[in-house]
Design a protein around this motif. Structure first.
Motif, short mmCIF file in Angstrom:
data_model
loop_
_atom_site.label_atom_id
_atom_site.label_comp_id
_atom_site.label_asym_id
_atom_site.label_seq_id
_atom_site.Cartn_x
_atom_site.Cartn_y
_atom_site.Cartn_z
N ALA A 54 -6.30 1.58 -6.09
CA ALA A 54 -5.70 1.58 -4.75
C ALA A 54 -6.32 2.70 -3.92
CB ALA A 54 -4.20 1.76 -4.84
N ALA B 14 -9.77 1.70 -2.89
CA ALA B 14 -9.71 0.68 -1.85
C ALA B 14 -9.35 1.31 -0.52
CB ALA B 14 -8.69 -0.38 -2.23
N ASP C 267 -11.57 1.09 3.00
CA ASP C 267 -11.14 0.50 4.27
C ASP C 267 -9.62 0.49 4.33
OD1 ASP C 267 -10.45 -1.23 6.36
OD2 ASP C 267 -12.40 -2.22 6.21
N ASP D 146 -7.46 -0.48 6.63
CA ASP D 146 -6.78 -1.67 7.11
C ASP D 146 -6.74 -2.74 6.06
OD1 ASP D 146 -6.31 -0.59 9.54
OD2 ASP D 146 -8.19 -1.32 10.42
N LEU D 147 -7.86 -2.88 5.40
CA LEU D 147 -7.95 -3.92 4.40
C LEU D 147 -7.03 -3.57 3.23
CD1 LEU D 147 -9.46 -6.45 4.36
CD2 LEU D 147 -11.32 -5.33 3.16
N ALA D 148 -6.88 -2.28 2.97
CA ALA D 148 -5.99 -1.87 1.89
C ALA D 148 -4.56 -2.32 2.20
CB ALA D 148 -6.04 -0.36 1.70
N LEU D 149 -4.18 -2.20 3.46
CA LEU D 149 -2.85 -2.66 3.85
C LEU D 149 -2.68 -4.13 3.48
CD1 LEU D 149 -2.41 -1.28 7.47
CD2 LEU D 149 -1.77 -0.25 5.32
N LEU D 150 -3.73 -4.91 3.74
CA LEU D 150 -3.65 -6.34 3.52
C LEU D 150 -3.49 -6.68 2.05
CD1 LEU D 150 -6.34 -7.66 5.97
CD2 LEU D 150 -3.95 -7.17 6.33
N SER D 151 -3.84 -5.73 1.19
CA SER D 151 -3.65 -5.99 -0.22
C SER D 151 -2.28 -5.51 -0.66
CB SER D 151 -4.72 -5.28 -1.04
OG SER D 151 -5.99 -5.67 -0.58
N GLY D 152 -1.51 -4.99 0.27
CA GLY D 152 -0.18 -4.54 -0.07
C GLY D 152 -0.14 -3.12 -0.60
N ILE D 153 -1.21 -2.37 -0.35
CA ILE D 153 -1.24 -0.98 -0.79
C ILE D 153 -0.50 -0.12 0.22
CG2 ILE D 153 -2.74 1.01 -1.14
CD1 ILE D 153 -4.87 -1.04 -2.07
N ASN D 154 0.39 0.73 -0.28
CA ASN D 154 1.11 1.60 0.64
C ASN D 154 0.28 2.86 0.90
OD1 ASN D 154 2.77 3.30 1.98
ND2 ASN D 154 4.49 3.13 0.56
N PRO D 155 -0.22 2.99 2.11
CA PRO D 155 -1.15 4.09 2.36
C PRO D 155 -0.52 5.46 2.13
CG PRO D 155 -0.51 3.02 4.40
CD PRO D 155 0.02 2.18 3.30
#
Ligand SMILES: Nc1ncnc2c1ncn2[C@@H]1O[C@H](COP(=O)(O)OP(=O)(O)OP(=O)(O)O)[C@@H](O)[C@H]1O
Ligand SMILES: Nc1ncnc2c1ncn2[C@@H]1O[C@H](COP(=O)(O)OP(=O)(O)OP(=O)(O)O)[C@@H](O)[C@H]1O
Ligand SMILES: CC(C)C[C@H](N)C(=O)O
Ligand SMILES: [Mg+2]
Ligand SMILES: [Mg+2]
Lengths: 379, 235, 443, 260, 336
Positions: free
Chosen positions: E194, E197, E201, E203-212
């Protein structure tokens, strides 16, 4: 009454932040100790209060040092400056502020030989001796002790370089051999490279012309860790309890030199200081005490806080003839001066000012025995 | 109420509004296609649905739950998967790691299985599984991006121009796969410029112009509409 | 200039004026002068970073080169040193030239496979040849009255001549370094330039015959009168009286500061004119394009390497000029004072805080940060004594805190920097990016 | 006009282009198609000087340009667009276009300092031209927008717009059509044709949209796995078995799913 | 014999110190490279974070020493270290919450983060000096040497000894463990992936459901823990002094970037290159050669490639040279 009179202000212009920050802390306290002593005595110029105003000369940033000095002089209106710490900053302030505004400045610690020759219009003094002198003393000590070869390292600034040059010249003139000279930068993370070189060159002792809480300490540590050297010759910047506290008896047999005489001044100051929670025999603390004391005593002698007037009284109060004055006796001195008498200020460094207004440089030779600095003799 | 119903979306990127009262809905198992000229706000609408845009007005409801105020990463566990138009792969991670990231929130043990399906669908990805995605050709990247979204096994799959830059043969497979996925009951929302092919498989089509819904109808009807064909589908 | 710019500059002026009244005009102008020098440095960095996106963290080195130039131009030559070693120095220069010529010549005519070994052999031979003359020469020079001179001295010209020359020298240095390092990107370029600047400082520190090294050069002749002379001159006294000065020495030092201020402002204005003109013309647009996407810029026919080198050199030149000005004002060259925190990172803080890509922002940043750098100290002292006042004299905590007052300087610097950056995350005067360039709008 | 001889390129073991020889005739619109990863973009990059080939040579009008840098090729009249849009993100759309013309005096510092009137004059001309291009691309409403804020398709248009700011000899278009609205794409096709006929531009374009290729290109070159597979008119290519298998597919209609 | 002596000499003065120093730099560089790679900015406050963690460790050590607690032969500081680590972590998290998060939301340029971190650096520097003062503090106790120079001389029967300090060994071991763990963590674990990732990127990490925010937090926790450990081990080996941490930042950054930004293994390599180039290139081979040469033969000069004056210059020249050959670091690193 007396209290209604204007305060006398002394600028404490030292390198509070930057590479000398740790040296300066007790120095400033020492300088302020003298100020407090005078102020509390209520004898200066008919009982005027004395306060210190701090300014940060940063040691290395000439521009910031000048700005701080400018502020002390033109804004805070100090009557004299105790400072600056480092020779570089001191020179800048001398040229740009001291001469410009005609204000007395006494440096406790700027030791560069160049300051002896610099044009100062009579406003600049120092309670520390020029490094040129110490070089000779060290050469004599080495010669007397039959040490034939030595490696030499110095802190890479005007102080270290000047002192190292002086030591090398004097020692070689006496037939000694300097096996290698390596500069070290203060505040670096590691000194193995320097030690590697010095060890490879060999030598009976290592002369460390640096600062005890800076690179100098790092050098000693690295030497001891690797077993490169176990005996050191330590000029003034290296002499202090901090070193023996840290290394204990590992340094036994090492030799130190610092300004001093067999006068009891130093220990008296140490005692005074310990009551105030700092070390009176840390490097340049006595010099700082003396610088403040000199400024104030000269004012008393001249009967004026005007730099142009009292600058001519500094040599007078510092040197014979007159009653010897030790740390803690400033009240007595003020009284004598008020009564029109003469004093010979001895202070914490056995001060003797020579032309052009710097400490003559009597030196004390010490040796570390059982993890303690022990006085051997005076030069 | 539809499975996804994003209604009355109004908002933009901080400056003036891009979307004006825009509505998009999809049912489970259906394919909805958004078409429109460049800069119409199609991608913006997708981002709005996914919560990457602050909406001034409007709401997004998924499966009966109002998710208007959820952060994007919180919508993923709700069952949304999204392939953005640009910057849609992790360039420094390998193809396989990209796919793994798609399955980040999955807790089941079928992940390897899904991955295998994707390698079957896009054989080239299997070949390049250990190559960083940043070193792929444009079309290959696009395949990685779609594969990543498929790995999520979402309830709502959103694709922003999935076929841009992919070769005809891959495009055919892709559309087939999309249909297949839809058949499993997943709702699919996609933006397409290969609009005719897309509308052919679509249940619903939305034509957006300047951030507004211009036409909304079944795919067939839109394809048949002369004005739509001329102005938006290239004749 | 927009309203915001005018407002911020107005505020800065007011603050300096307030200092004039609250502390003293000497302090105010002292700060002002260094603000201007800082602003010039910030402009230089802004050219590199703001225009072209070049991450130069070697500002210190170029400033130092400027400072060295000031010494070499303005100090009187040391006659004995030249007499003792002038011949050897000339010979070593000659051998240097010979080596270079030989290498170039050899590289041109030797078989490609032999190029490297031949070059190395020639270089090594050259190194020893130079050493034969150079070693004794430096020893001789350095042994002449080492406490006071021990170096070759300068050309004895007026120090003002040094300012443009410093620009040239720094530009030359920049060119050389740019040729080597500009292929690197972002932080990799940063660390390389940082390294190179440390090398420059090392040379200035250790090549004593040239720069006196860490023993410092002091007493650099001034371009303006000396206070001591002013105090004694008739015209000045009457001038001071005319303005109603009470303290003649105060007046004299203020007058000197004013003279410097005029000189510095002239330099700043000239550099600013060139910088703004460049930025607002198609050149500036091209630089921004290169910064945004160098591949695309190259495909559009822009010679990215050359342009990078050009801006790098220009920025270095400006930093060099500032360095010479600073050394002139200090009246001395202290190599040990060149530390990255002060001469590189602080300048970067100025540029970013002011707003990178915007010349007006950089100047403002230079003013604000230098002002803070100096005034954080008294402010910190004041702050400490205020907050400890209620604790009472005897309180140990109070004593501990007061003893630490000097370090409030760090705290203040940090706090104010963070606060300003919070309210202006893109810098106080951000780059104007939301519109097309000025020229396209006007035409 | 352009002759490519035996070009090969490998990226640390991956043979992206594997001995390609082809030539592009003056005045033609050559299409370059092939499956994803065939090496088309890589070939473009090599021709445009982005990186040198591992082996092989490139000639432009019989001059060896194999090792020229991109900017030098630009000045020789070779222009290219990028598959993944390379806009100047902090410049406005207008400025993105105005940057393009070569030999602008204003890009020379001495002119912008000491010869400002001339700079202004040329600038005004470029401005006019940029406005025309903007008009043509139907992006007038966003001409002052930062290019970084454009939609995906708009960025593609901008890529194309740049090539219209100068008079190139040959233009390489890498998937200008991907993501561009089909109606607008038709207009673009028309104008490519016009530029080709009226102003004698030579084009070479990569595209996956067969209709677009069919309406414009002759000849069409097909690449696969780093090699040239075949070459010919669009009809020949379309009916080539190999091409169908590797690239076009059967072109079957997608079966409509049963409406639920 | 003589060869052994020469080797012992070289080991004692070059290999051992450079290895220890390299490991010290490496520990610092690991923290820097993590923040650099994942949060994508040069964190100038890292040195002060090291200093802060160490300061707390020292204060606790003193307390423990006063209480008479010790873990002889190990330094008491190791016992206090966990608290230092916690303190550093808290400091890092507070700073992130109060300062960096804002700019993350704004999506500021990395350089803005770097400049803000300079602000944080000043802030922490001020706090440290007000709390513990600017002076040197010694807090090392326990056994100093594993084997001292004299003992080893006797043990090996040579004229030259090899001294190895406990602190040196601890540092090297800890560094090895940490880098192995970090490598495994980033490559293999979910959180690690995570983080990578996210660094690639956001934004793309968000799309994978990663909590920034979680990624950021983990990143700070690891970096701060590393900082406290690095600072303390350095302090045990050399000394603790606030000013050092401003200076040590330079070689640490050099190591980080030289190794390739965001590359833990690179950071280690970079650190050792910096350390060895500093120590080796200016080494004087006089004594070394004296051992090897015939008896009575000794070189006149120091047999030194370059005087130690230029030790930093040399290490920077090496650095620049390496970068020219590998423009994004030894292990291909990020370009931010
Ligand atoms: N920098 C690189 N490093 C390693 N491999 C690369 C690199 N660039 C391209 N490749 C590989 O080279 C091959 C050719 O890529 P290229 O981009 O030329 O394909 P293309 O024909 O343009 O495909 P598309 O139609 O998808 O754009 C691909 O397999 C790709 O993975
Ligand atoms: N980050 C942004 N900031 C500001 N404006 C933006 C941003 N992204 C897009 N826009 C603007 O919003 C409008 C709609 O953009 P959007 O990306 O939604 O278009 P689109 O319909 O997806 O077009 P395309 O088919 O070209 O991808 C455009 O005019 C564009 O300029
Ligand atoms: C206190 C010391 C750092 C000052 C030193 N003696 C000098 O002259 O610079
Ligand atoms: Mg879009
Ligand atoms: Mg391609």
């Amino acid at each position: 009454g007396a209290s209604a009179q204007e305060q006398v202000k002394i600028g404490m212009l030292q390198g509070f932040t930057g590479p000398t920050e740790s040296l300066v802390k007790p120095m400033a306290l020492g300088g302020e100790l003298a100020i407090k002593e005078v102020s509390d005595s209520g004898l200066l110029l008919g009982g005027r209060e004395v306060v210190s105003v701090r300014g940060d000369s940063t040691c290395i940033d000439a521009a910031a040092a000048t700005a701080a000095a400018d502020r002390l002089v033109t804004s805070d209106g100090v009557h004299g400056i105790n400072g600056a710490t480092c020779s570089g900053a001191t020179t800048a302030i001398l040229n740009n502020v001291v001469r410009a505004n005609g204000i007395v400045m006494i440096s406790p610690s700027a030791t560069s030989p160049a300051l002896s020759e610099i044009e100062d219009d009579g406003y600049f003094f120092r309670t520390a001796p020029s490094d040129a002198r110490q070089g000779q003393i060290i050469a004599e000590i080495l010669d007397r002790r039959g040490i034939k070869s030595a490696a030499l390292t110095y802190t890479n600034n005007d102080y270290g370089k000047g002192l190292a040059d002086a030591i090398q010249a004097a020692y070689e003139a006496k037939g000694g051999k300097i096996t290698a000279v390596a500069a070290h930068e203060d505040g670096k993370a590691d000194y193995s490279a320097e030690i590697g070189t010095l060890a490879s060159a060999g030598g009976e002792v290592l002369i460390v012309a640096g600062y005890l809480d800076q690179g100098g300490k790092g050098i000693i540590q690295a030497s001891l860790d690797t077993g490169a050297f176990d005996k050191f010759v330590l000029p003034d910047g290296m002499v202090g309890e901090a070193l023996t506290d840290n290394f204990g008896d590992m340094l036994d047999g090492s030799i130190g030199t610092n300004p001093g005489t067999d006068s009891p001044g130093a220990s008296m100051l140490a005692e005074l200081a310990s009551g105030k929670g700092f070390k009176g025999d840390d490097p340049y603390v006595p010099e700082a005490y003396d610088a403040s004391a000199l400024l104030l005593l000269a004012m008393q002698s001249a009967g004026s806080t005007d730099s142009a007037v009292y600058k001519d009284h500094i040599l007078k109060v510092a040197n014979a003839p007159g009653e010897k004055i030790y740390p803690g006796e400033l009240a007595k001195a003020l009284q004598i001066l008020a009564d029109g008498g003469d004093i010979d200020y001895v202070g914490g460094t056995a001060l003797e000012l020579i032309e052009p207004g710097e400490s003559a440089g009597s030196f004390r030779e010490t040796e570390i025995k059982g993890g303690k600095w022990e006085t051997e003799m005076y030069h | 109420m539809s499975f996804l119903s994003a209604t009355g979306m109004t908002g933009g990127y901080g400056g003036s509004d891009i979307l004006h009262d825009c509505t998009i809905t999809v049912e489970k198992g259906e394919i909805a296609v958004v078409v429109g000229p460049n800069g119409a706000g199609k991608s913006t609408a997708m981002k709005a649905v996914f919560g990457m845009l602050n909406l001034r007005e409007g709401s997004v409801v998924l499966d009966g739950k109002d998710i208007t105020n959820l952060a994007p990463q919180e919508r993923v566990p709700e069952g949304m998967g999204f392939v953005p138009q640009n910057r849609n792969v992790f360039v420094s991670m390998t193809v396989e790691e990209n796919l793994d990231m798609g399955a980040f929130i999955r807790k089941d043990d079928k992940i390897e299985e899904t991955k295998q399906q994707i390698f079957d669908l896009f054989p080239i990805l299997g070949e390049k599984r250990n190559q960083p995605a940043g070193e792929l050709s444009g079309g290959q990247r696009q395949q990685v991006a779609v594969g990543r979204a498929l790995m999520t096994q979402p309830k709502l799959l959103m694709l922003d121009e999935p076929t841009a830059g992919v070769s005809p043969i891959v495009m055919d497979e892709l559309f087939d796969k999309i249909v297949e996925v839809a058949r499993t009951g997943v709702a699919i929302l996609m933006v397409e410029q290969n609009a005719r092919q897309a509308l052919e498989i679509a249940d619903h089509g939305f034509v957006l112009v300047q951030g507004r819904n211009r036409f909304t109808d079944t795919g067939e009807a839109l394809l048949a509409n002369e004005e739509v064909r001329r102005s938006f589908l290239g004749g | 200039m927009t309203k915001r710019v005018a407002l911020l500059y107005g505020l800065m002026c007011l603050v300096l004026i307030a200092i004039g009244f609250l502390q003293s005009w000497n302090v105010a102008f002292g700060i002002f002068n260094l603000c201007v020098i800082s602003a010039v440095m910030a402009l230089g960095v802004n050219m590199q970073w703001g225009y072209a996106g070049l991450f130069n963290v070697g500002v210190m080195g170029f400033t130092a080169l400027g400072g060295l130039t000031a010494v070499l131009v303005s100090m009187p030559p040391v006659g004995e040193a030249w007499a003792a070693a002038g011949g050897d120095i000339a010979l070593s220069l000659l051998s240097l030239a010979a080596t270079i010529v030989a290498v170039i010549y050899a590289r041109r005519f030797v078989h490609p496979a032999l190029k490297l070994p031949v070059t190395l052999v020639l270089l090594l031979a050259g190194y020893f040849l130079i050493g034969v003359f150079f070693g004794p020469a430096t020893d001789a020079i350095e042994s002449i009255d080492p406490a006071l001179s021990g170096y070759l001295g300068g050309a004895g010209l007026p120090v003002l001549v040094a300012w443009p020359l410093a620009g040239l020298v720094a530009a030359g240095g920049g060119w050389l370094i740019g040729r080597i390092a500009l292929g690197l990107r972002a932080d990799y370029l940063a660390i390389a330039t940082l390294g190179i600047s440390e090398i420059i400082i090392a040379i200035i520190k250790y090549e004593e015959w040239l720069s006196r090294g860490v023993k410092n050069v002091t007493g650099i002749p001034r371009p303006v009168p000396y206070e001591v002379d002013l105090i004694e001159s008739e015209w000045f006294i009457s001038l001071a009286n005319f303005f109603g000065a009470t303290e003649i020495s105060d007046a004299a030092s203020l007058f000197v500061k004013l003279c410097y201020a005029v000189l510095f402002v002239i330099v700043l204005a000239i550099i600013m004119w060139f910088a703004e003109r460049a930025l607002k013309s198609p050149w500036g647009r091209m630089m921004r394009a290169i910064r945004d996407n160098r591949d695309a810029a190259a495909a559009m026919g822009k010679d990215v390497k050359r342009r990078h080198l050009q801006t790098f050199v220009l920025g270095c030149a400006v930093c060099g000029i500032a360095g010479a000005m600073l050394t002139t004002l200090d009246g001395q060259l202290t190599p040990t004072s060149y530390i990255p925190l002060r001469y590189t990172f602080l300048i970067w803080v100025m540029v970013i805080l002011g707003g990178s890509g915007n010349n007006w922002g950089s100047i403002l940043g230079g003013f604000i940060i230098w002002f803070l750098w100096v005034e954080a100290e008294p402010f910190g002292n004041w702050f400490m004594s205020t907050i400890t006042a209620p604790l009472g004299e005897g309180s140990e905590l109070a004593q501990h805190l007061v003893a630490g007052a000097a370090y409030m300087r760090y705290l203040m610097m940090g706090a104010i920097l963070l606060i300003v950056m919070r309210f202006a995350p893109k810098g106080l005067i951000p780059e104007a990016t939301n519109r097309s360039t000025a020229m396209t709008r006007s035409s | 006009m352009i002759r490519v001889e035996n070009i090969a390129k490998n990226f640390g073991g991956i043979q992206a282009v594997d001995g390609v020889s082809l030539s592009i005739e003056k005045g033609s619109i050559t299409g370059l198609i092939g499956p994803n990863g065939a090496g088309k973009t890589t070939l473009f990059n090599i021709i445009a000087g982005v990186f040198p080939p591992s082996s092989g040579k490139i000639f432009l009008d019989d001059e060896d340009v194999t090792h020229l840098e991109p900017h030098e090729l630009f000045h020789k009249g070779l222009l290219r667009t990028f598959q993944i849009a390379h806009e100047f993100s902090t410049l406005s759309v207008l400025d993105n276009l105005m940057v393009v013309p070569g030999n602008q005096p204003g890009e020379q510092l001495r002119h912008s300092w000491f010869n400002y009137s001339r700079v202004k004059e040329i600038e005004a001309q470029n401005y006019e031209r940029a406005l025309e291009v903007i008009d043509f691309l139907e992006i007038d409403h966003i001409k002052h927008e930062l290019a970084g804020n454009l939609s995906g398709g708009q960025k593609k248009l901008l890529e194309l717009g740049r090539t219209m700011m100068v008079e190139p000899k040959i233009v390489f278009l890498d998937e200008v059509g991907a993501g561009v609205n089909r109606t607008l794409l038709n207009t673009i096709a028309t104008s490519i044709k016009r530029l080709n006929e009226e102003r004698d531009y030579t084009f070479c374009l990569i595209e996956h949209d067969m209709d677009f290729i069919a309406s414009l290109c002759d000849p069409v070159i097909v690449m696969a796995e780093g090699k040239v597979l075949t070459q010919g008119t669009i009809e020949e290519v379309k009916n080539n078995e190999e091409v169908i298998e590797a690239y076009l597919g059967t072109g079957r209609k997608h079966e409509r799913k049963v409406p639920s | 014999m003589e060869i052994l002596n020469a080797l012992a000499l070289f080991t004692n003065f070059v290999v051992v110190p450079a290895t220890a120093y390299g490991a010290q730099l490496a520990l610092g560089a690991l923290g820097v490279t993590l923040i650099f790679g994942i949060l994508r900015f040069a964190n100038f406050a890292h040195g002060e974070l090291m200093s802060f963690g160490t300061m707390i460790t020292i204060l606790v050590t003193w307390f423990l020493q006063n209480m008479g607690v010790s873990i002889d032969p190990f330094p008491t500081a190791l016992l206090a270290l966990p608290i230092g680590v916690l303190a550093a972590i808290s400091m890092a998290l507070v700073m992130d919450r109060m300062v960096f998060r804002f700019y993350r939301k704004q999506r500021s340029n990395p350089i803005v983060f770097a400049i803000v971190s300079v602000g944080v650096m000043f802030l922490i520097a001020g706090i440290i000096r007000i709390v513990i003062g600017p002076a040197d503090q010694s807090f090392a106790d326990g056994e100093r040497f594993i084997i001292g120079a004299i003992d080893s001389r006797r043990a090996l029967g040579l004229d030259e000894g090899i001294a190895i300090k406990q602190s040196q060994l601890i540092t090297v071991v800890v560094t090895a463990i940490v880098v192995a763990w970090l490598f495994w963590f980033l490559q293999k674990t979910r959180s690690g992936k995570a983080m990578r990732a996210y660094s690639d990127d956001e934004d793309l990490a968000l799309l994978s459901g990663i909590n920034p925010e979680r990624v950021v937090m983990i990143c700070w926790i690891i970096a701060a823990a590393l900082a406290a450990i690095a600072g303390t081990l350095y302090g045990l080996d050399k000394t603790y002094k606030p000013f050092i941490f401003l200076q040590i930042l330079l070689p640490i950054f050099a190591a980080t970037i030289l190794g390739g930004i965001g590359q833990p293994v690179g950071a280690i390599l970079g650190a050792f290159i910096v350390a060895f180039s500093e120590v080796t290139v200016t080494y004087a081979f006089k004594k070394f050669l004296t051992y090897l040469g015939p008896t009575d033969w000794a070189p006149d000069g120091l047999v030194q490639l370059l005087s130690t004056d230029y030790k930093f210059a040399v290490s920077f020249i090496i650095l620049v040279a390496v970068l020219l050959i590998r423009p994004t670091g030894i292990i291909r690193g990020k370009v931010i």
